[in-house]
Design a protein around this motif. Structure first.
Motif, mmCIF file in Angstrom:
data_model
loop_
_atom_site.group_PDB
_atom_site.id
_atom_site.type_symbol
_atom_site.label_atom_id
_atom_site.label_comp_id
_atom_site.label_asym_id
_atom_site.label_seq_id
_atom_site.Cartn_x
_atom_site.Cartn_y
_atom_site.Cartn_z
ATOM 1 N N GLU A 73 -93.034 63.595 -19.834
ATOM 2 C CA GLU A 73 -92.790 64.160 -21.175
ATOM 3 C C GLU A 73 -93.694 65.369 -21.420
ATOM 4 O O GLU A 73 -93.278 66.365 -22.013
ATOM 5 C CB GLU A 73 -93.070 63.102 -22.254
ATOM 6 C CG GLU A 73 -92.151 61.901 -22.203
ATOM 7 C CD GLU A 73 -90.737 62.222 -22.677
ATOM 8 O OE1 GLU A 73 -90.558 63.270 -23.338
ATOM 9 O OE2 GLU A 73 -89.812 61.447 -22.362
ATOM 10 N N LEU A 74 -94.922 65.267 -20.981
ATOM 11 C CA LEU A 74 -95.900 66.325 -21.266
ATOM 12 C C LEU A 74 -95.667 67.582 -20.430
ATOM 13 O O LEU A 74 -95.860 68.702 -20.899
ATOM 14 C CB LEU A 74 -97.322 65.802 -21.017
ATOM 15 C CG LEU A 74 -97.823 64.743 -21.999
ATOM 16 C CD1 LEU A 74 -99.128 64.114 -21.491
ATOM 17 C CD2 LEU A 74 -98.031 65.341 -23.392
ATOM 18 N N ASN A 128 -89.030 63.203 -28.112
ATOM 19 C CA ASN A 128 -89.808 64.435 -28.010
ATOM 20 C C ASN A 128 -90.687 64.674 -29.239
ATOM 21 O O ASN A 128 -91.818 65.148 -29.126
ATOM 22 C CB ASN A 128 -88.846 65.605 -27.806
ATOM 23 C CG ASN A 128 -89.588 66.876 -27.431
ATOM 24 O OD1 ASN A 128 -89.856 67.701 -28.292
ATOM 25 N ND2 ASN A 128 -89.959 67.003 -26.157
ATOM 26 N N VAL A 181 -93.874 62.724 -28.882
ATOM 27 C CA VAL A 181 -94.808 63.343 -27.931
ATOM 28 C C VAL A 181 -95.463 64.562 -28.587
ATOM 29 O O VAL A 181 -96.668 64.801 -28.442
ATOM 30 C CB VAL A 181 -94.081 63.734 -26.629
ATOM 31 C CG1 VAL A 181 -95.034 64.440 -25.676
ATOM 32 C CG2 VAL A 181 -93.492 62.502 -25.970
ATOM 33 N N SER A 182 -94.686 65.313 -29.335
ATOM 34 C CA SER A 182 -95.224 66.484 -30.030
ATOM 35 C C SER A 182 -96.359 66.074 -30.966
ATOM 36 O O SER A 182 -97.382 66.751 -31.056
ATOM 37 C CB SER A 182 -94.097 67.165 -30.812
ATOM 38 O OG SER A 182 -94.615 68.243 -31.544
ATOM 39 N N VAL A 219 -99.444 65.617 -28.894
ATOM 40 C CA VAL A 219 -100.010 66.878 -28.399
ATOM 41 C C VAL A 219 -100.763 67.602 -29.519
ATOM 42 O O VAL A 219 -101.768 68.265 -29.284
ATOM 43 C CB VAL A 219 -98.893 67.774 -27.798
ATOM 44 C CG1 VAL A 219 -99.430 69.161 -27.441
ATOM 45 C CG2 VAL A 219 -98.297 67.119 -26.565
ATOM 46 N N PHE A 250 -95.501 72.383 -24.460
ATOM 47 C CA PHE A 250 -95.566 71.234 -23.559
ATOM 48 C C PHE A 250 -94.139 70.903 -23.128
ATOM 49 O O PHE A 250 -93.165 71.435 -23.668
ATOM 50 C CB PHE A 250 -96.235 70.027 -24.224
ATOM 51 C CG PHE A 250 -95.411 69.399 -25.308
ATOM 52 C CD1 PHE A 250 -95.439 69.899 -26.605
ATOM 53 C CD2 PHE A 250 -94.577 68.309 -25.033
ATOM 54 C CE1 PHE A 250 -94.647 69.334 -27.602
ATOM 55 C CE2 PHE A 250 -93.792 67.744 -26.027
ATOM 56 C CZ PHE A 250 -93.818 68.262 -27.320
ATOM 57 N N GLY A 251 -94.046 70.007 -22.149
ATOM 58 C CA GLY A 251 -92.737 69.506 -21.742
ATOM 59 C C GLY A 251 -91.809 70.605 -21.227
ATOM 60 O O GLY A 251 -92.247 71.586 -20.611
#
Lengths: 149, 596
Positions: A14-15, A61, A64-65, A68, B425-426
């Motif tokens: 994912e990253l 996503n 995950v954002s 981050v 990212f990603g």
């Protein structure tokens, strides 16, 4: 139950934007996990991985954002991205250290000669690591369109 | 002092010049002792590979990153430039940006391999353009030695590409190997730039992207056999010597060619007659003894150490019939000065030159395949010569194949910027890098510098290294002539970028750190090219020079100072090939003399 390594590679996919199979293919996942354990502690890494798993499961996503950009988890997530792309660990920001403490191994360093060579940056560039995995005499004359997959 | 040795010739320094002299003289039957300040780790194949590992794991991958020095033989390092606390005592007004390596093999261990001849007009700058100094040699007299040097170090190029700007080749001659194939980015750039006209002084100059000669193994011509990796083993086996007989595109000429397809001086030393050659590494020459009456050298004292991490050493004396200092333009001078041999001409240590150079970098419209191939395969040479040299410095353009590595530290810094600054990212991160990295373009514009008596290396008894040997004190400035050349070079690359549709991303504030100089309100960040020259200048008048045309010291007739320190001027050529040609010429003279 998903192994710790699989959790780590799932989160890393994912990253980094690279598929799991490509990350496993570098052969670096165990080494990177070990490096994280040494720098951050097993407990912190476990917590981070659990967070990533939950985030991906629940909100994909966007989840995950959130990690981050998170004040505490963001620097770790961003460092993991750079680890995969460059094979280097970057010392965590001073602001992060002020809150979470410092580890003697939290220094800018290349994790290993293999880590340098397996950096995803070279794949993204359609190239090869400088000084390793040579492409052969004259390969540089070929259009990158013919070499970038 | 212990261990007196008798040889025909004592050579100080196992770099390109010293190794060529040692090879030629041993093959002519003379007993040669080479003393080398640094360790001989690159001499064995395993040792060389250990340097490769050092490079892989180095956080900064600068020119010196694969080649850490011994405690007893410190060396300049670009990482020390900003703080100014390195081996050089930088006494200003500007910082001298270049470095060299004190290991067996010398700076050829991390050179780029560019092997251009100097232009005929470069030897006659004073006569033709009223600037600089004339050489006491001309191009035709050096031409046979250029040919010999191209064979000795193994240069790949096509005469058809190189016959311009007055450079002429002997009838029927071509380089020992075919040119290294130009990179894809060279081809793209040539399609856009060839035929472009620029104005230089009163002249209109038509540009052409041109492959340049490189000491990298390619497809051989005739009976030439490319020389692969150095692999000296105790029992004489040379298992790895077939490695590196072709460049394989490791994109790492500097700091280390992993397969030794690029020339290093160890290859030459390995071709010497081993029965006549003795090499003592980890031996720092510290004093030249001379006969007070005749001026002849009677011996060279050296400090031998066993442990590269320690300054502990013992002192020895090397003796021969003739002595050749081939330790580097700076180290030769330092050794002469610290031995009290400054000489009467007042020129020793002065006229220090470099190619202070600027970068221009940008983003091509479409992928050009950056980060692949030898670091540079082509350049734009058209402003190396011409009438404009009466007004400002000439320059030469290197077109990089290594993206923005030298300028910004990419791709690593490009990743860090995308992740840490842009928050990518990603899939977005990967897409961004895939879309930009292969489009990175870099020019290095290498600007001529003329000799000046105030640009110099000297010594100061208060500034010594761990062995008590003096550290080089550098006084350095860049004059109007070169600054005007730098300004012309900047306009030049901007024009070429526009023509080729390259988006100029030159951003000196967010790039690798380099020293600055201001000219007409414009700030330039300049980097050194490692091209030290001029410190023991050659001439035909003993009152104005240190050595004669044979590189023989005017005041010590059995002493030769070889290398780019002998150059009166450097033009825009990388100095190694000319240094090699001069070393071969000196070896010829010495052979004749010692045989007589």
């Amino acid at each position: 139950m998903t192994s710790r390594r699989e959790q780590f590679v799932d989160a890393s996919a994912e990253l980094t934007g690279f598929p799991r199979v490509q990350l496993f293919g570098t052969g670096m996942s165990d080494k990177y996990l070990q490096a994280l354990d040494e720098i951050l502690s097993v407990e912190v890494v476990d917590e981070f991985l659990a967070l990533c798993t939950r985030a991906a499961d629940t909100s994909g996503n966007a989840g995950v954002s959130g990690i981050v950009q998170h004040a505490s988890w963001g620097p770790i997530a961003r460092n993991i991205i750079i680890l995969w792309y460059c094979g280097t660990w970057t010392a965590l920001p001073d602001a992060w250290r002020a809150v979470h403490g410092t580890a003697p191994t939290d220094l800018d360093h290349v994790v290993s000669a293999e880590a340098y060579q397996m950096g995803l940056q070279w794949v993204a560039a359609g190239a090869h690591p400088a000084g390793a995995r040579q492409q052969g005499f004259g390969a540089w004359a070929i259009s990158p369109a013919e070499t970038v997959s | 002092m212990t261990g007196e040795a008798e040889h025909d010739v004592v050579v100080v320094g196992a770099g390109v010049a010293g190794s060529l002299v040692a090879k030629q003289l041993t093959r002519a039957g003379f007993r040669v002792l080479v003393i080398e300040a640094g360790p001989a780790t690159a001499w064995t194949f395993d040792g060389y590979l250990s340097h490769l590992q050092t490079f892989y794991t180095a956080t900064g991958k600068g020119p010196e990153s694969a080649w850490p020095p011994a405690a007893a033989a410190p060396q300049p390092d670009t990482r020390d430039l900003r703080a100014g606390d390195g081996y050089f005592v930088q006494d200003g007004p500007l910082k001298y940006g270049s470095t060299y390596t004190r290991l067996q093999g010398g700076s050829t261990l991390h050179w780029l391999g560019v092997s251009l001849r100097m232009l005929p007009e470069d030897f006659e700058l004073r006569s033709r353009y009223g600037v600089g100094r004339d050489w006491p040699l001309d191009y035709p007299s050096l031409e046979p030695y250029y040919r010999a040097a191209e064979r000795e170090i193994g240069v790949a190029a096509d005469v058809a590409d190189q016959s311009h700007l007055g450079v002429e080749f002997a009838a029927g001659y071509d380089y020992p190997m075919q040119r290294i194939p130009p990179s894809y980015s060279d081809t793209v750039l040539a399609a856009a730039v060839d035929g472009m006209q620029v104005t230089s002084g009163a002249d209109r100059v038509t540009l052409k992207v041109r492959s340049y000669p490189a000491a990298r193994n390619s497809i051989p011509r005739g009976d030439y056999h490319p020389v692969g990796a150095v692999d000296e083993r105790p029992k004489g086996q040379r298992l790895a010597r077939d490695l590196g007989q072709r460049c394989a595109g490791n994109t790492s000429c500097t700091p280390i060619c992993p397969i030794q397809a690029k020339y290093n001086a160890g290859k030459t030393l390995a071709q010497a007659d081993g029965t006549k050659l003795q090499v003592i590494a980890q031996a720092v020459a510290s004093k030249i003894n001379v006969d007070a009456v005749t001026g002849e050298v009677t011996g060279v004292e050296y400090q031998r150490y066993d442990d590269p991490s320690s300054p502990r050493h013992t002192v020895h004396l090397a003796r021969g019939r003739a002595y050749v200092l081939a330790a580097h333009a700076i180290e030769n001078t330092k050794l002469m000065l610290s031995s009290g041999l400054a000489g009467a001409s007042g020129t020793l240590g002065r006229n220090l030159m470099d190619h202070p150079s600027i970068y221009g970098w940008g983003l091509a419209k479409a992928p050009v395949g950056a980060y692949r191939g030898p670091l540079s395969t082509s350049g734009i040479d058209d402003l190396r010569g011409g009438a404009f040299r009466a007004q400002h410095a000439a320059f030469r353009v290197d077109i990089g194949n290594d993206g923005w590595r030298a300028t910004t530290g990419a791709p690593d810094t490009a990743v860090a910027d995308a992740v840490l600054t842009q928050g990518l990212f990603g899939a977005d991160l990967r897409a961004h890098l895939t879309a930009t990295l292969p489009r990175h373009v870099r020019f290095s514009l290498n600007v001529e510098q003329l000799p000046s008596m105030t640009n110099r290396v000297s010594i100061d008894p208060r500034q010594v290294d761990k062995l008590g040997n003096p550290r080089p004190v550098i006084n350095y400035d860049i004059d109007e002539y070169t600054l005007a050349g730098m300004a012309a070079a900047k306009s030049f690359y901007q024009g070429v970028f526009r023509r080729a549709g390259i988006d100029d991303r030159t951003d000196q504030e967010h790039a690798a750190w380099f020293p600055t100089v201001t000219y007409q309100g414009d700030m330039f960040r300049y980097h050194g090219m490692g091209h030290f020259a001029g410190t023991h200048v050659m001439g035909d008048d003993a009152s104005l020079s240190v050595v004669d045309t044979d590189q023989r010291c005017w005041e010590h007739r059995n002493l030769f100072l070889v290398g780019s320190g002998s150059f009166p001027t450097m033009g825009t050529s990388n100095p190694t090939l000319t240094m090699a040609a001069l070393a071969l010429r000196t070896a010829d003279r010495l052979t004749a003399e010692l045989s007589g």
